[in-house]
Design an enzyme around this catalytic site. Structure first.
Site, PDB file in Angstrom:
ATOM      1  N   GLU A 234      -1.155  -2.990   9.135  1.00 29.83           N
ATOM      2  CA  GLU A 234      -1.079  -4.383   8.342  1.00 29.83           C
ATOM      3  C   GLU A 234      -1.650  -5.213   9.412  1.00 29.83           C
ATOM      4  O   GLU A 234      -1.008  -6.274   9.892  1.00 29.83           O
ATOM      5  CB  GLU A 234       0.340  -4.477   8.223  1.00 29.83           C
ATOM      6  CG  GLU A 234       0.877  -3.828   7.315  1.00 29.83           C
ATOM      7  CD  GLU A 234       2.521  -4.041   6.652  1.00 29.83           C
ATOM      8  OE1 GLU A 234       3.085  -4.727   7.537  1.00 29.83           O
ATOM      9  OE2 GLU A 234       2.884  -3.271   5.726  1.00 29.83           O
ATOM     10  N   GLU A 333       1.908   3.744   3.051  1.00 25.85           N
ATOM     11  CA  GLU A 333       3.211   3.118   3.041  1.00 25.85           C
ATOM     12  C   GLU A 333       3.616   2.367   2.089  1.00 25.85           C
ATOM     13  O   GLU A 333       3.208   1.721   1.373  1.00 25.85           O
ATOM     14  CB  GLU A 333       3.484   2.123   4.441  1.00 25.85           C
ATOM     15  CG  GLU A 333       4.598   1.721   4.735  1.00 25.85           C
ATOM     16  CD  GLU A 333       4.552   0.632   5.945  1.00 25.85           C
ATOM     17  OE1 GLU A 333       4.015   0.843   6.922  1.00 25.85           O
ATOM     18  OE2 GLU A 333       5.601  -0.383   5.827  1.00 25.85           O
TER      19      GLU A 333
END
Length: 484
Positions: A234, A333
């Protein structure tokens, strides 16, 4: 009299031909459908009366055409991407709960379980560790350019047994694939000299690439080969709550193209580099994956992009694939959640639409969820999400509960083998979500989900090159069909 006799003869003649026509029509009636094989059915229902359960009755494959209005049509004349596997992340928290827990490991990786085939490892600390944040090269000195203090020993301790559990997973499935993702660089390499937030300083890009090489070789020496890695988990998110590090698209492109890619190549490592590793789209930079893959130097070392589902929608993948049709897609994810509003049906619905069907129909080669296991408090946490759930819940008393993610993973991982190819099927969005596959041994698999919301069952048909089979799929039901 002659005229009446002539009329009578004509009438008899017409009657004879009429009878002949009826006989001909009867002979031309189609034969009843022939049986061409049988199909195994594995079902999960929203009332949980059936959970990843193979029903006793097999479905006949019949020749001809189905009269069902809902038809899943497998286009077996072509195939799409090759599947590498399905799985979830082995965080420090998951490792702590799975250590020396053969029952849980068998449920996840064994032949009697769901046979997961891909595991994402946290490279250093994440937001799910039992004790503390750490990297593999912390130092009290200003810098350690030769990485003399590099060590993976933290991944062996009882409170963070990533390496022992990874080895136990390999014992269950020697063909398991591993992906690694860092949440942060060592603190001395960052502008804020902290685990949480901040950026990698440009002068440390070269040594940070060495850090990756050291990690890959250290794990290899433990018998754990890392098949792929993402450069930064991220990269457009930072927080003061847990390990994070911001990295812009151009920073990532430069790091891959000028440092990491060349270093891996020079070291003889064939670990695949995967870019981005963030949500379907991020408003801060929706073109992030395009920037990385469009960079002249970075594109020499990667054509792969990883996505999460915490923002945007699966349709956003088209932004990449329209620009780079040959790019490889990975889904890396998504966590289940546990709130007062969470339901089994809601979780199955979300994951099938947004994660599994949503990404596999758009090119995903692997689908990985978040924590393999968490405890009854959705932890241990290291400043992270307190409503996130694991594939398994393992309580302090040792009780193991299978969460909805377990069952939806199992509908794919247990029946779709690594090396399988996706078979294109017609979309029935919002009605019957579906994905088709052909395994390396030639067996076929279709996973379908009744998303219609209509009361009662939906009669569906699956059309194959050999014929068709029919099934009444319960409301909210998730089914895996498999046949040779």
């Amino acid at each position: 009299m002659k005229e009446r006799k002539l009329v009578y003869i004509i009438f008899l003649t017409l009657l004879m031909f009429s009878c002949g026509d009826d006989s001909t029509m009867e002979e031309e009636k189609p034969d009843p459908p022939k049986i061409e094989g049988t199909v195994s059915v594995v079902l999960t229902t929203v009332d949980q009366s059936s959970l990843l359960k193979e029903i006793p009755e097999k479905l006949p494959v019949m020749t001809g055409n189905s009269e069902s209005g809902l038809v899943i049509d497998l286009d077996e004349s072509q195939t799409a991407q090759t599947i590498e596997g399905f799985g979830a992340a082995l965080t420090g928290s998951s490792a702590y709960l799975l250590h020396n827990n053969d029952s849980a490991l068998e449920m996840l990786f064994g032949d009697s379980g769901i046979k997961l085939g891909y595991v994402r490892l946290t490279m250093g600390a994440s937001d799910f560790n039992k004790n503390k944040s750490y990297s593999y090269n912390e130092t009290t000195e200003v810098e350690d350019l030769d990485l003399d203090n590099f060590s993976i020993e933290e991944d062996k301790i009882n409170d963070n047994p990533l390496i022992p559990v990874a080895k136990a997973i390999l014992a269950k499935n020697a063909a398991i694939k591993f992906m690694s993702s860092p949440w942060t660089a060592p603190t001395w390499m960052k502008n804020n000299r902290a685990f949480n937030g901040g950026n990698l300083k440009t002068e440390y890009r070269d040594v940070y690439a060495d850090y990756f090489v050291k990690y890959l070789n250290a794990y290899k020496s433990e018998g754990i080969n890392i098949n792929s890695l993402t450069v930064q988990n991220e990269p457009l998110y930072e927080t003061s709550s847990y390990p994070t590090m911001k990295m812009s698209a151009m920073q990532q492109a430069d790091f891959i193209g000028d440092f990491l890619g060349p270093k891996l190549k020079a070291s003889g490592l064939n670990t695949k580099i995967i870019a981005y590793d963030h949500n379907f789209t991020e408003s801060e930079d929706p073109d992030y994956p395009l920037t990385v893959l469009g960079d002249v130097q970075a594109s020499k070392h990667t054509n792969a992009v990883a996505y999460h589902a915490y923002g945007g929608k699966p349709e956003d993948i088209a932004r990449l694939t329209n620009a780079f049709p040959d790019s490889e897609i990975y889904f890396t994810e998504q966590s289940g959640i546990e709130t007062d509003q969470t339901t089994f049906k809601g979780e199955i619905d979300y994951f099938m639409k947004n994660v599994f069907a949503g990404t596999l129909r758009r090119g995903a080669k692997a689908v990985l969820l978040w924590n393999l296991a968490l405890n009854e408090n959705n932890g241990p946490q290291n400043g992270g999400c307190d409503i996130c759930t694991g594939v398994l819940k393992i309580t302090s008393g040792g009780t193991i509960t299978k969460n909805p993610e377990y069952y939806i993973l199992g509908h794919f991982s247990k029946y779709v083998n690594p090396g399988a190819k996706v078979i294109p099927t017609n979309a029935l969005p919002g009605i019957i979500e579906n994905v088709g596959f052909v395994n390396p041994d030639g067996s076929k698999v279709v996973v379908a989900y009744n998303a219609s919301g209509a009361s009662g069952s939906q009669k569906i048909a699956v059309k194959t090159s050999d014929g068709f089979f029919e099934y009444n799929l319960p409301q909210g039901g998730l089914v895996t069909f498999k046949w040779d």
